[in-house]
Design a protein around this motif. Structure first.
Motif, PDB file in Angstrom:
ATOM      1  N   PRO A   1     -87.240 -63.751 -68.167  1.00  0.00           N
ATOM      2  CA  PRO A   1     -86.729 -65.006 -68.730  1.00  0.00           C
ATOM      3  C   PRO A   1     -87.350 -66.206 -68.034  1.00  0.00           C
ATOM      4  CG  PRO A   1     -84.947 -63.473 -68.221  1.00  0.00           C
ATOM      5  CD  PRO A   1     -86.173 -62.907 -67.614  1.00  0.00           C
ATOM      6  N   ARG A   2     -87.671 -67.246 -68.777  1.00  0.00           N
ATOM      7  CA  ARG A   2     -88.304 -68.423 -68.188  1.00  0.00           C
ATOM      8  C   ARG A   2     -87.362 -69.169 -67.245  1.00  0.00           C
ATOM      9  NH1 ARG A   2     -93.107 -69.628 -70.652  1.00  0.00           N
ATOM     10  NH2 ARG A   2     -93.514 -68.609 -72.630  1.00  0.00           N
ATOM     11  N   THR A   3     -86.064 -69.010 -67.457  1.00  0.00           N
ATOM     12  CA  THR A   3     -85.117 -69.653 -66.549  1.00  0.00           C
ATOM     13  C   THR A   3     -85.006 -68.900 -65.233  1.00  0.00           C
ATOM     14  OG1 THR A   3     -83.273 -68.374 -67.443  1.00  0.00           O
ATOM     15  CG2 THR A   3     -83.727 -70.513 -68.468  1.00  0.00           C
ATOM     16  N   GLY A   4     -85.518 -67.659 -65.196  1.00  0.00           N
ATOM     17  CA  GLY A   4     -85.399 -66.849 -63.990  1.00  0.00           C
ATOM     18  C   GLY A   4     -84.042 -66.194 -63.858  1.00  0.00           C
TER      19      GLY A   4
ATOM     20  N   THR B   1     -81.510 -67.483 -57.796  1.00  0.00           N
ATOM     21  CA  THR B   1     -80.271 -67.975 -57.183  1.00  0.00           C
ATOM     22  C   THR B   1     -80.360 -68.027 -55.661  1.00  0.00           C
ATOM     23  OG1 THR B   1     -79.445 -65.705 -57.262  1.00  0.00           O
ATOM     24  CG2 THR B   1     -78.808 -67.170 -59.064  1.00  0.00           C
ATOM     25  N   GLY B   2     -81.433 -67.482 -55.086  1.00  0.00           N
ATOM     26  CA  GLY B   2     -81.610 -67.505 -53.635  1.00  0.00           C
ATOM     27  C   GLY B   2     -82.087 -66.166 -53.106  1.00  0.00           C
ATOM     28  N   ASP B   3     -82.401 -66.134 -51.798  1.00  0.00           N
ATOM     29  CA  ASP B   3     -82.825 -64.895 -51.144  1.00  0.00           C
ATOM     30  C   ASP B   3     -81.622 -64.222 -50.509  1.00  0.00           C
ATOM     31  OD1 ASP B   3     -85.189 -66.053 -51.803  1.00  0.00           O
ATOM     32  OD2 ASP B   3     -86.024 -66.118 -49.780  1.00  0.00           O
ATOM     33  N   PHE B   4     -81.611 -62.880 -50.490  1.00  0.00           N
ATOM     34  CA  PHE B   4     -80.562 -62.169 -49.758  1.00  0.00           C
ATOM     35  C   PHE B   4     -81.129 -60.853 -49.231  1.00  0.00           C
ATOM     36  CE2 PHE B   4     -80.305 -60.942 -54.154  1.00  0.00           C
ATOM     37  CZ  PHE B   4     -79.942 -59.608 -54.191  1.00  0.00           C
ATOM     38  N   LYS B   5     -80.603 -60.442 -48.086  1.00  0.00           N
ATOM     39  CA  LYS B   5     -81.112 -59.252 -47.415  1.00  0.00           C
ATOM     40  C   LYS B   5     -80.092 -58.122 -47.493  1.00  0.00           C
ATOM     41  CE  LYS B   5     -83.910 -61.863 -44.091  1.00  0.00           C
ATOM     42  NZ  LYS B   5     -84.141 -62.152 -42.648  1.00  0.00           N
ATOM     43  N   ALA B   6     -80.619 -56.892 -47.484  1.00  0.00           N
ATOM     44  CA  ALA B   6     -79.761 -55.713 -47.481  1.00  0.00           C
ATOM     45  C   ALA B   6     -80.561 -54.552 -46.903  1.00  0.00           C
ATOM     46  CB  ALA B   6     -79.284 -55.380 -48.894  1.00  0.00           C
ATOM     47  N   ARG B   7     -79.834 -53.589 -46.320  1.00  0.00           N
ATOM     48  CA  ARG B   7     -80.500 -52.416 -45.766  1.00  0.00           C
ATOM     49  C   ARG B   7     -80.362 -51.234 -46.729  1.00  0.00           C
ATOM     50  NH1 ARG B   7     -82.465 -53.014 -40.853  1.00  0.00           N
ATOM     51  NH2 ARG B   7     -81.739 -54.784 -39.584  1.00  0.00           N
ATOM     52  N   ILE B   8     -81.391 -50.393 -46.730  1.00  0.00           N
ATOM     53  CA  ILE B   8     -81.414 -49.254 -47.654  1.00  0.00           C
ATOM     54  C   ILE B   8     -80.333 -48.254 -47.238  1.00  0.00           C
ATOM     55  CG2 ILE B   8     -82.783 -47.329 -48.533  1.00  0.00           C
ATOM     56  CD1 ILE B   8     -85.280 -49.024 -48.053  1.00  0.00           C
TER      57      ILE B   8
ATOM     58  N   TYR C   1     -80.994 -50.974 -56.501  1.00  0.00           N
ATOM     59  CA  TYR C   1     -79.617 -50.916 -56.977  1.00  0.00           C
ATOM     60  C   TYR C   1     -78.692 -51.603 -55.970  1.00  0.00           C
ATOM     61  CZ  TYR C   1     -81.639 -47.126 -59.761  1.00  0.00           C
ATOM     62  OH  TYR C   1     -82.434 -46.371 -60.602  1.00  0.00           O
ATOM     63  N   PHE C   2     -77.776 -52.441 -56.504  1.00  0.00           N
ATOM     64  CA  PHE C   2     -76.768 -53.117 -55.688  1.00  0.00           C
ATOM     65  C   PHE C   2     -75.387 -52.752 -56.227  1.00  0.00           C
ATOM     66  CE2 PHE C   2     -80.569 -55.765 -55.792  1.00  0.00           C
ATOM     67  CZ  PHE C   2     -80.823 -55.962 -54.444  1.00  0.00           C
ATOM     68  N   ASP C   3     -74.361 -52.968 -55.415  1.00  0.00           N
ATOM     69  CA  ASP C   3     -73.012 -52.819 -55.968  1.00  0.00           C
ATOM     70  C   ASP C   3     -72.793 -53.919 -56.997  1.00  0.00           C
ATOM     71  OD1 ASP C   3     -70.922 -54.993 -54.652  1.00  0.00           O
ATOM     72  OD2 ASP C   3     -72.693 -54.618 -53.407  1.00  0.00           O
ATOM     73  N   THR C   4     -71.842 -53.732 -57.889  1.00  0.00           N
ATOM     74  CA  THR C   4     -71.675 -54.624 -59.040  1.00  0.00           C
ATOM     75  C   THR C   4     -71.399 -56.065 -58.631  1.00  0.00           C
ATOM     76  OG1 THR C   4     -70.906 -52.819 -60.450  1.00  0.00           O
ATOM     77  CG2 THR C   4     -70.312 -55.052 -61.118  1.00  0.00           C
ATOM     78  N   ALA C   5     -70.516 -56.276 -57.687  1.00  0.00           N
ATOM     79  CA  ALA C   5     -70.174 -57.653 -57.288  1.00  0.00           C
ATOM     80  C   ALA C   5     -71.388 -58.371 -56.712  1.00  0.00           C
ATOM     81  CB  ALA C   5     -69.026 -57.632 -56.276  1.00  0.00           C
ATOM     82  N   THR C   6     -72.166 -57.688 -55.889  1.00  0.00           N
ATOM     83  CA  THR C   6     -73.363 -58.301 -55.304  1.00  0.00           C
ATOM     84  C   THR C   6     -74.389 -58.620 -56.384  1.00  0.00           C
ATOM     85  OG1 THR C   6     -73.012 -57.127 -53.217  1.00  0.00           O
ATOM     86  CG2 THR C   6     -75.224 -57.983 -53.637  1.00  0.00           C
ATOM     87  N   ALA C   7     -74.582 -57.679 -57.306  1.00  0.00           N
ATOM     88  CA  ALA C   7     -75.549 -57.904 -58.387  1.00  0.00           C
ATOM     89  C   ALA C   7     -75.143 -59.113 -59.231  1.00  0.00           C
ATOM     90  CB  ALA C   7     -75.650 -56.652 -59.257  1.00  0.00           C
ATOM     91  N   GLN C   8     -73.855 -59.227 -59.543  1.00  0.00           N
ATOM     92  CA  GLN C   8     -73.399 -60.371 -60.344  1.00  0.00           C
ATOM     93  C   GLN C   8     -73.604 -61.686 -59.590  1.00  0.00           C
ATOM     94  OE1 GLN C   8     -69.369 -58.998 -60.959  1.00  0.00           O
ATOM     95  NE2 GLN C   8     -69.795 -58.397 -63.082  1.00  0.00           N
ATOM     96  N   ARG C   9     -73.201 -61.701 -58.346  1.00  0.00           N
ATOM     97  CA  ARG C   9     -73.244 -62.936 -57.572  1.00  0.00           C
ATOM     98  C   ARG C   9     -74.682 -63.358 -57.265  1.00  0.00           C
ATOM     99  NH1 ARG C   9     -70.266 -61.149 -54.069  1.00  0.00           N
ATOM    100  NH2 ARG C   9     -71.821 -60.489 -52.531  1.00  0.00           N
TER     101      ARG C   9
ATOM    102  N   VAL D   1     -89.272 -69.749 -58.028  1.00  0.00           N
ATOM    103  CA  VAL D   1     -87.866 -69.889 -57.631  1.00  0.00           C
ATOM    104  C   VAL D   1     -87.689 -71.199 -56.864  1.00  0.00           C
ATOM    105  CG1 VAL D   1     -87.464 -67.405 -57.591  1.00  0.00           C
ATOM    106  CG2 VAL D   1     -88.293 -68.547 -55.522  1.00  0.00           C
ATOM    107  N   PRO D   2     -86.472 -71.771 -56.893  1.00  0.00           N
ATOM    108  CA  PRO D   2     -86.238 -73.072 -56.254  1.00  0.00           C
ATOM    109  C   PRO D   2     -86.607 -73.107 -54.774  1.00  0.00           C
ATOM    110  CG  PRO D   2     -84.373 -72.469 -57.642  1.00  0.00           C
ATOM    111  CD  PRO D   2     -85.256 -71.280 -57.587  1.00  0.00           C
ATOM    112  N   GLN D   3     -86.309 -72.006 -54.035  1.00  0.00           N
ATOM    113  CA  GLN D   3     -86.594 -72.010 -52.607  1.00  0.00           C
ATOM    114  C   GLN D   3     -88.100 -72.049 -52.332  1.00  0.00           C
ATOM    115  OE1 GLN D   3     -84.877 -69.830 -54.412  1.00  0.00           O
ATOM    116  NE2 GLN D   3     -85.005 -67.728 -53.634  1.00  0.00           N
ATOM    117  N   ALA D   4     -88.906 -71.424 -53.200  1.00  0.00           N
ATOM    118  CA  ALA D   4     -90.366 -71.492 -53.048  1.00  0.00           C
ATOM    119  C   ALA D   4     -90.861 -72.893 -53.414  1.00  0.00           C
ATOM    120  CB  ALA D   4     -91.041 -70.450 -53.917  1.00  0.00           C
ATOM    121  N   GLN D   5     -90.255 -73.480 -54.440  1.00  0.00           N
ATOM    122  CA  GLN D   5     -90.645 -74.836 -54.832  1.00  0.00           C
ATOM    123  C   GLN D   5     -90.347 -75.833 -53.713  1.00  0.00           C
ATOM    124  OE1 GLN D   5     -89.320 -76.083 -58.721  1.00  0.00           O
ATOM    125  NE2 GLN D   5     -89.331 -78.249 -58.168  1.00  0.00           N
TER     126      GLN D   5
END
Length: 857
Positions: free
Chosen positions: A71-74, A174-181, A198-206, A546-550
């Protein structure tokens, strides 16, 4: 029955002489069969993938992007989570699940190295749910249980040496986020190269959608006895028509359609090159049977004398061709399967994982391969078979072989010259065309007519061209060189046919070289003339910035300005009422300096004023638009606006040809914030004298975002050159098949020619010609034939390429550049091809026993 026995006996008696023709048939059929097996296997792989991942019914937003489109909106279009309960309550639904799927992400490891695929496949971020167990098995670790955990697919883990506990950073709009495998999954079916996290549902939504309580799609499984179509209708009735509903079959069909374009282009391109190889192989087969018929003149005359009819002799040769076609085609079909496996291994090494377990050989593949190989071989042997049928019984009283064909037929020469002239006329008409569509028809006609004309007139040209080449190349070798020249001239028809086989492949090489070089030169000139920005930042796979790169780019020291650039979908209505879905470029006003566009009216800078825009000169002429007119612009997903035309840009430029511009703030006024597309490209200009420092600073600023390429103008030009070069290398690689078949033709012609001249060779050896001189004579004959074919092919190809460039000039690519280094390299390389082709025939000739050769009939 006698004809079959005679043909079979002759076939095996001359099996060595037919071996190279059989190899030519084998290669051509193998390419066709391999292409069909490979594309059928790709289709099987994707079909199994789509079938394993699709639920009975899938519900998604109306404006959702196509599955393989970022999507062009990202940020993907979303549905409210409450809709899951509504779907679950529909009669006939066994279960319903919400899914979050985003292709607008980049995943990097702890060293900021992109772990996404390099094959063009996407990186996909999804929420872990029971739905995923359709397509994967959890093989180690555990599912993600919170915002600090992520799972990856096994192929990606193996390729990038990832293990449980390693940290990954996901970059989203929406931003960068870190997670461990926390776990690794393996696909139940082949994954064609995508990276999946794959992320848990709440993390994926947020993190992917911006807030919880949203899904990108809802999947529903039907209760026992309920069909997919019935379930789809029930859900549609319950939720209304504001959504897109698809059954499992429809999802699979849509996915198949997405990949069909790529597969079809590859399939028909490869089949086209196989067709060229078949065309070249025809010359080899014609030459082989013509020489075999000539060498068996006395034998055929005896057959006629004892009662064989012309039809029987004709049929005997055609049956031999049938045997040749069957043997070559059967071997070709088998080799084609091996070629398909090789292509799959090659694709796997490039990142597109394909399993040989999905190897698909439909019954149509060997049927098509056998039919093509046999029909082409028999048709190629038809003319020699007719000549065999015309041999009279009196030929039994003459020496074997036919007199040298010193002069090509005048009628044939006249027809060839006429076709060549017509082809040249069509090519000239193509260069004078005012529209590319009309010119391309003339170009195609000119290519066909000139090619056929050169093939037909080849024997007539052989006499003159070989003499010139002989004077330049062969005379320095003294008597041996003159004998090689006379051998090439003794049968112009044979020399013409052998050279024509090589001519076809080299003509295409020369044509594409001219077109490719001209495209690069034209684009380079246009960039030098039009582009004012120093640096270009963009993603290699079309992801938005993405906004953070811009922000990181805008904060880079040493930059005088940074410009946003994006594309906004819109329907534009002219004052006359005609509406077109054309869209606009929404950019900052500095873009008028980053890309210098000529205007035919107005001032481009004013197009970036409030509620203003520009249009292209072609659009303005077609719709009667002039500066000061107001156009109605309906922004997709937003409001209608009245924008005043402040400038009309010239469409003589190739960069941004036909593009309409407006200020990005104008687009933002009529589009909701979540519908405004992110910048797809950003331009930057350094402060005076700080270009080198700024270049290094931008690379440092964006080092954490490896999905984006930072290029200065030199990088951009080199990238363009490399892309064209890679495409040409692929084409050259495919054309190599035709050239290999042509080389086999030279080898076969020389080998049969040596057999035909056995007594002559023995006599020359008897009067003092050394083995070394004999081998050199045959090698020089091969070289002059190869150079003859190369000279015709390169000249013809440059003519085609020049005409094609004139058509490209209508699209703004106005520079003609002949790649002389490539042309000269190919010409010189043809001499080495000739030397290589002569190695075996020359060696065999040198080993002849003199007395046995003289005694040969």
């Amino acid at each position: 029955m006698t004809v079959w026995k005679t043909s079979l006996r002759n076939f095996f008696a001359h099996k060595g002489r037919m071996a190279l023709s059989a190899v030519a048939v084998l290669l051509s059929v193998a390419f066709v069969s391999g292409t069909l097996v490979f594309t059928d296997t790709m289709n099987t792989t994707f079909d199994k993938l789509f079938a394993s991942t699709a639920s009975d019914v899938t519900l998604s937003p109306k404006d959702a992007a196509v599955d393989d489109e970022t999507p062009r909106t990202g940020r993907p279009e979303a549905l409210p989570a409450s809709l899951v309960d509504r779907v679950r309550e529909v009669e006939g639904v066994k279960d319903a699940q919400g899914s979050v799927v985003s292709l607008s992400v980049t995943v990097v490891d702890s060293r900021d190295k992109n772990v996404g695929p390099t094959s063009g496949a996407p990186t996909i971020a999804v929420n872990w749910s029971a739905n995923e167990l359709r397509s994967v098995d959890l093989t180690s670790g555990h599912e993600p249980r919170g915002p600090t955990e992520v799972m990856v697919d096994g192929d990606t883990a193996e390729k990038h040496k990832l293990k449980i506990g390693d940290e990954l950073r996901t970059i989203a709009v929406t931003g960068d986020f870190k997670a461990r495998i926390s776990g690794i999954v393996d696909f139940k079916v082949t994954n064609p190269g995508a990276t999946v996290v794959y992320f848990d549902t709440a993390t994926a939504q947020r993190e992917l959608l911006g807030k919880e309580g949203l899904f990108t799609q809802i999947t529903a499984d039907a209760a026992p006895g309920v069909s997919d179509e019935t379930l789809k209708a029930s859900i549609a009735s319950a939720v209304g028509g504001a959504y897109t509903l698809q059954t499992a079959a429809e999802v699979a069909d849509a996915g198949r359609e997405d990949v069909a374009g790529f597969l079809d282009v590859m399939k028909y391109a490869m089949l086209g090159f196989a067709g060229i190889a078949f065309l070249v192989g025809i010359f080899l087969i014609v030459n082989t049977f013509s020489m075999l018929v000539a060498q068996r003149t006395r034998e055929i005359g005896l057959m006629r004398a004892i009662g064989s009819s012309r039809k029987q002799v004709n049929r005997s040769v055609l049956v031999e061709a049938l045997f040749l076609g069957v043997v070559g085609s059967v071997a070709g079909v088998a080799a084609g399967v091996g070629l398909a496996v090789g292509l799959m291994e090659l694709m796997s090494s490039m990142g597109m994982e394909l399993s040989t377990g999905d190897l698909t050989v439909r019954w149509t593949t060997p049927a098509v391969g056998l039919l093509l190989g046999i029909v082409v071989t028999v048709l190629a042997a038809y003319i020699p078979a007719r000549r065999a049928g015309k041999v009279s019984p009196m030929a039994a009283l003459r020496d074997a072989g036919t007199p040298a064909d010193g002069k090509a037929g005048l009628v044939r020469g006249g027809i060839g010259l006429l076709l060549t002239a017509l082809g040249a006329g069509a090519l000239w008409a193509a260069t004078r065309a005012e529209e590319a569509s009309a010119g391309s028809l003339w170009l195609g006609l000119g290519v066909v007519l000139s090619l056929v004309g050169f093939v037909v007139v080849g024997p007539l040209l052989a006499g003159g061209v070989v003499r010139v080449l002989g004077a330049v190349v062969l005379r320095i070798f003294g008597p041996v060189g003159r004998m090689a020249e006379r051998n090439a001239l003794r049968n112009p028809r044979r020399t013409g046919a052998t050279g024509a086989a090589l001519m076809i492949g080299l003509a295409l090489v020369a044509c594409l070289s001219v077109v490719g070089s001209s495209m690069v030169a034209s684009a380079t000139e246009e960039l030098d003339r039009s582009v004012g920005a120093d640096f270009i930042v963009q993603s290699a796979n079309g992801q938005p910035i993405v906004p953070q790169a811009q922000v990181a780019l805008e904060k880079t020291p040493g930059l005088a300005r940074v410009t946003e650039y994006t594309w906004v979908e819109a329907t534009i209505t002219a004052p006359g009422g005609k509406a077109v879905d054309k869209g606009l470029v929404a950019a900052e006003p500095t873009y008028a300096r980053d890309l210098r566009r000529d205007t035919t009216a107005g001032t481009l800078a004013k197009a970036y004023d409030e509620n203003a825009m520009s249009v292209g000169s072609d659009y303005a002429a077609e719709h009667g638009v002039k500066v000061g007119d107001e156009l109605t612009v309906a922004f997709k997903g937003g409001e209608r606006a009245k924008l005043k035309v402040a400038a009309i840009t010239s469409d003589e430029n190739n960069v941004d040809k036909g593009v309409m511009y407006t200020n990005i703030t104008t687009a933002a006024r009529y589009l909701p914030a979540d519908k405004l597309p992110r910048s797809m490209i950003m331009f930057a200009t350094a402060e005076d004298g700080k270009e080198t420092e700024a270049y290094a600073a931008i690379k440092k600023s964006l080092a954490a975002y490896p999905q984006y390429k930072v290029q200065n103008q030199a990088d951009y030009k080199q990238d363009l050159k490399d892309q064209v070069g890679q495409l040409l290398n692929i084409v050259y690689g495919l054309l190599a098949l035709a050239i290999i078949v042509a080389v086999l033709g030279v080898v076969n012609t020389l080998a049969l020619s040596v057999v035909e001249r056995t007594r002559e060779i023995g006599l020359m050896r008897a009067i003092g010609l050394s083995r070394r001189q004999l081998r050199r004579m045959i090698r020089l004959e091969s070289v002059v034939i190869a150079l003859f074919g190369a000279l015709l092919g390169l000249g013809l190809g440059m003519g085609w390429g020049t005409a094609a460039q004139k058509l490209l000039a209508l699209e703004g690519l106005g520079v003609l550049e002949i790649p002389w280094p490539t042309i000269l390299t190919v010409f010189v390389g043809s001499a080495f091809v000739g030397l290589f082709a002569a190695l075996v025939p020359a060696f065999r000739a040198g080993r002849m026993n003199v007395l046995n050769a003289i005694a040969t009939e």
